[in-house]
Design a protein around this motif. Structure first.
Motif, PDB file in Angstrom:
ATOM      1  N   PHE A 224      39.735  33.096  30.189  1.00 17.81           N
ATOM      2  CA  PHE A 224      38.891  34.217  29.765  1.00 17.81           C
ATOM      3  C   PHE A 224      37.442  34.046  30.212  1.00 17.81           C
ATOM      4  CE2 PHE A 224      37.109  37.060  26.313  1.00 17.81           C
ATOM      5  CZ  PHE A 224      37.768  38.206  26.731  1.00 17.81           C
ATOM      6  N   VAL A 227      36.604  36.307  33.294  1.00 17.44           N
ATOM      7  CA  VAL A 227      36.699  37.763  33.244  1.00 17.44           C
ATOM      8  C   VAL A 227      35.381  38.388  33.683  1.00 17.44           C
ATOM      9  CG1 VAL A 227      36.838  39.710  31.626  1.00 17.44           C
ATOM     10  CG2 VAL A 227      38.521  37.875  31.520  1.00 17.44           C
ATOM     11  N   GLN A 231      37.228  43.895  34.716  1.00  9.80           N
ATOM     12  CA  GLN A 231      38.455  43.457  34.036  1.00  9.80           C
ATOM     13  C   GLN A 231      38.348  43.657  32.525  1.00  9.80           C
ATOM     14  OE1 GLN A 231      38.148  39.606  35.728  1.00  9.80           O
ATOM     15  NE2 GLN A 231      39.641  39.986  37.357  1.00  9.80           N
ATOM     16  N   LYS A 232      37.155  43.428  31.983  1.00 10.42           N
ATOM     17  CA  LYS A 232      36.955  43.652  30.547  1.00 10.42           C
ATOM     18  C   LYS A 232      37.106  45.138  30.208  1.00 10.42           C
ATOM     19  CE  LYS A 232      35.658  42.151  26.414  1.00 10.42           C
ATOM     20  NZ  LYS A 232      35.330  43.347  25.656  1.00 10.42           N
ATOM     21  N   ASP A 236      39.811  46.389  27.472  1.00 10.63           N
ATOM     22  CA  ASP A 236      39.418  47.218  26.330  1.00 10.63           C
ATOM     23  C   ASP A 236      40.224  48.518  26.296  1.00 10.63           C
ATOM     24  OD1 ASP A 236      37.604  45.341  25.510  1.00 10.63           O
ATOM     25  OD2 ASP A 236      35.867  46.334  26.401  1.00 10.63           O
ATOM     26  N   TYR A 265      31.819  36.823  27.517  1.00 10.82           N
ATOM     27  CA  TYR A 265      32.876  37.414  26.697  1.00 10.82           C
ATOM     28  C   TYR A 265      33.585  36.342  25.864  1.00 10.82           C
ATOM     29  CZ  TYR A 265      32.189  41.294  29.948  1.00 10.82           C
ATOM     30  OH  TYR A 265      31.640  42.295  30.710  1.00 10.82           O
TER      31      TYR A 265
END
Length: 702
Positions: A224, A227, A231-232, A236, A265
């Protein structure tokens, strides 16, 4: 399967992670701490406990190979229908399915490489760039799209990010805009637009969002810390207002910020989800205590947001050898010594495939390729063309698929050898680097057939082709019995018994382009990633000058401060390096030579050669026969450049022959008289008897 039995064998922290069946969950996992084991057991435990149905789980990672490994582990745990995919493969699947409903018309063509389209866009803007310039420009467009920066905002965005454009920023923005328009006009889709478009149709079409969120209700995201904002955005969109999300990563292994990745993130997960369960995995099962101490020391001075999330690893393996720190006068001395030490390690029983040389830039590879060849050590370069994308492998796989339903009267391995023979798999490796690389690729396929046959007696061609297809899909290349040469970035996610970290000087580690505190910290994390690739043997080295006789003005990397012994203890290694390396000048023009091959020939590559072509041909014929007799690759006897150097110098005695680079004491004793006979125009006496174990010739050192 009994849900509780799935948890057998997990350590206390892994067990805590696996029992946290409902999100949000954040697993901070240090290098070598068994994160894949923890998350796959967590998924399987959730499935067998009835918390979620298999097909409603989406596990996302960053490489096809990692996704394939996750699927394999889940199959073994009784959860074969769990979807383990990369962001891109999940997006392709969803976009293809919903395209007719959301957009309609012909589906765009997905492009894997931007280079050709960027070149076309640059040309339309009146810019002519070489391939390196095009790669830089394509990388800049990828960063912009990954961080959601539009062409009109590019100039302001790079200023805010402290980023240096590869050319005038307004030119990058112009090409970026032309590239986007060109892709729209030609109905092309790159990977970034693929993610953005998939997120867009989920966000803008409530009925599509409902179907996607009904299909996937349980999310796991590996790595993670890597990211990026795009991609986030897609993650989401998948989640909606739900929080059944488990993220796994290590902020101290964030090494792709240049491509838009951000650890924020991961480090900000608890702030985004105040009720999240946070688990720290710190028991290191990969490396010895000696290696772990270096890894922990490398992060002791870490700064920035990652500092508060630093994981102090706790070694679980028995003691091993102490790390070796070595200083050299120059780069050729460093490469030569590393190659000899690798040969000694292989001689001691460490498999060649379990040894790696890691460096900061791909340009450093050439010196080690030459040095390993001179030492008679086979190697493979990671980060070159991917195995299953090589032309000879594509052809071989196609041919093997065609023989899928063939006769199974012969053993599998023999059948595969027969099929690959006409494609270039000769009994002995050919001469020349390119021909040898092609042969080694085919030999890796043949070795895979032997491995399959050994693991599954009675395996058929159909079984072997199934194995091949699975490996093509997951980019799981067969193992090659050779030392790995790789950049630190391409080594992420891999591990070896022995790792040589080379070129550890200021300007290379950290790289000269790292100027801001954030960039320096990323370089420190890259160094940490390199250290943690080693299971047992760790060597760290640096050279004070680029070339022999050059000014010794380089400084060891600041990342070694507090790790390496005091400088007086390095005196002996400096003396050794001075004995090993001397200034070599071109015998034609007098220029100081730094390239390993040119030093061997004692002339610049573009200076006129003066050698006996007939002698060179006799030497190659003799070498080929000797290699066939000893059952070793021809380059193990002598490399092409060594033979050419012999043909140019035409030595009269062993003393003269010993002064040619690549002819060390062992090779002099073994092949000296034969070479001198050839130089004198005589046929050599029978020599080169095979060693009892058939391997010593391949492992000899100079």
């Amino acid at each position: 399967m009994d849900p509780d039995r799935i948890l057998d064998g997990l350590d206390p922290e892994q067990l805590e992670a696996a029992r946290a069946l409902r999100g949000p969950v954040c697993i901070l996992a240090g290098a070598g701490t068994g994160k894949t084991r923890a998350i796959t057991h967590r998924i399987a435990h959730a499935v067998h406990s009835g918390v979620v149905a298999e097909q409603q789980v989406l596990a996302v990672t960053f490489t096809v190979r990692a996704a394939g490994e996750m699927r394999g582990r889940l199959r073994a745990l009784g959860a074969p229908r769990v979807q383990a995919r990369t962001f891109h493969s999940a997006a392709v699947r969803q976009l293809s399915y919903f395209w007719p409903q959301a957009i309609g018309g012909p589906m765009p063509t997905l492009i894997e490489s931007k280079i050709q389209e960027v070149a076309r866009a640059a040309h339309s803007c009146g810019l002519q760039l070489d391939r390196a310039g095009l790669r830089d420009l394509a990388g800049e467009i990828e960063w912009s799209k990954a961080t959601q920066v539009r062409p009109a905002d590019y100039e302001a965005a790079i200023g805010k990010a402290g980023r240096t454009a590869p050319m005038p920023a307004h030119d990058v923005a112009r090409v970026y805009e032309a590239y986007e328009e060109q892709c729209r006009d030609r109905n092309l889709l790159d990977f970034e637009s693929l993610l953005e478009l998939t997120a867009g149709i989920i966000i803008e079409h409530p009925q599509i969002a409902d179907r996607v969120r009904d299909q996937y209700r349980y999310f796991v995201v590996d790595e993670f810390q890597d990211v990026n904002p795009l991609q986030k955005l897609l993650l989401d969109a998948w989640l909606g207002d739900r929080d059944d999300l488990c993220v796994v990563g290590d902020p101290n292994q964030t090494i792709y910020s240049f491509a838009g990745a951000t650890p924020s993130y991961l480090t900000g997960f608890s702030a985004a989800y105040p009720h999240a369960t946070v688990v720290r995995l710190v028991r290191d099962y990969r490396s010895t205590p000696q290696v772990v101490r270096v890894a922990n020391g490398a992060l002791r001075h870490v700064r920035g947001p990652a500092a508060e999330h630093r994981l102090e690893l706790v070694a679980q393996r028995p003691d091993g050898p102490d790390p070796v720190y070595t200083e050299y006068d120059d780069e050729p001395a460093e490469a030569t010594s590393v190659a000899r030490r690798i040969a000694a390690l292989i001689d001691s029983g460490v498999p060649a495939r379990e040894v790696a040389v890691l460096f900061r830039t791909n340009a450093q590879s050439a010196a080690y390729e030459q040095a390993l060849s001179d030492a008679g050590v086979a190697y493979t370069v990671r980060g070159a063309t991917r195995f299953f994308e090589r032309q000879e492998i594509k052809q071989a796989v196609h041919t093997l698929r065609g023989a899928r339903q063939g006769s199974d009267d012969e053993p599998l391995a023999r059948t595969v050898h027969h099929i690959l023979g006409p494609l270039g798999l000769t009994p002995q490796p050919p001469e020349g680097r390119q021909a040898r690389e092609r042969w080694e690729s085919l030999a890796a396929l043949a070795q895979l057939a032997e491995d399959v046959a050994a693991a599954r007696p009675g395996a058929t061609m159909a079984d072997f082709v199934d194995e091949l297809d699975a490996r093509v899909a997951t980019e799981h290349a067969p193992e090659y019995e050779g030392v790995t040469l790789a950049s630190l970035h391409s080594a992420k996610g891999l591990e070896w018994d022995a790792v040589f970290l080379v070129g550890l000087t200021e300007g290379l580690m950290p790289i000269v382009f790292a100027e801001t505190p954030e960039q320096i910290e990323e370089e420190r994390r890259l160094f940490y990633v390199g250290v943690t690739r080693a299971r047992e043997h760790l060597s760290l080295s640096w050279a004070l000058a680029r070339s022999p006789g050059g000014r010794r003005s380089r400084k060891p990397s600041r990342f070694l401060d507090g790790l390496r012994p005091a400088s007086p203890s390095l005196a002996s290694s400096r003396r050794d390096s001075r004995r090993q390396a001397k200034v070599v000048r071109c015998r034609i023009c007098g220029t100081t030579l730094t390239d390993a091959a040119e030093r061997k020939l004692a002339r610049c590559g573009d200076c006129p050669a003066d050698y006996d072509e007939a002698l060179l041909e006799r030497l190659k014929t003799w070498r080929r026969a000797s290699a066939e007799k000893q059952k070793v690759p021809a380059y193990v006897i002598f490399t092409d450049s060594t033979l050419q150097a012999i043909a140019e110098h035409v030595p009269d005695d062993l003393a003269q022959l010993s002064r040619i680079s690549g002819v060390g004491a062992v090779k002099l004793e073994r092949y000296g008289e034969a070479v001198l006979a050839l130089c004198a125009g005589r046929e050599p006496a029978d020599d080169g008897e095979e060693d009892p174990d058939g391997r010593a010739a391949q492992r000899q050192t100079d």
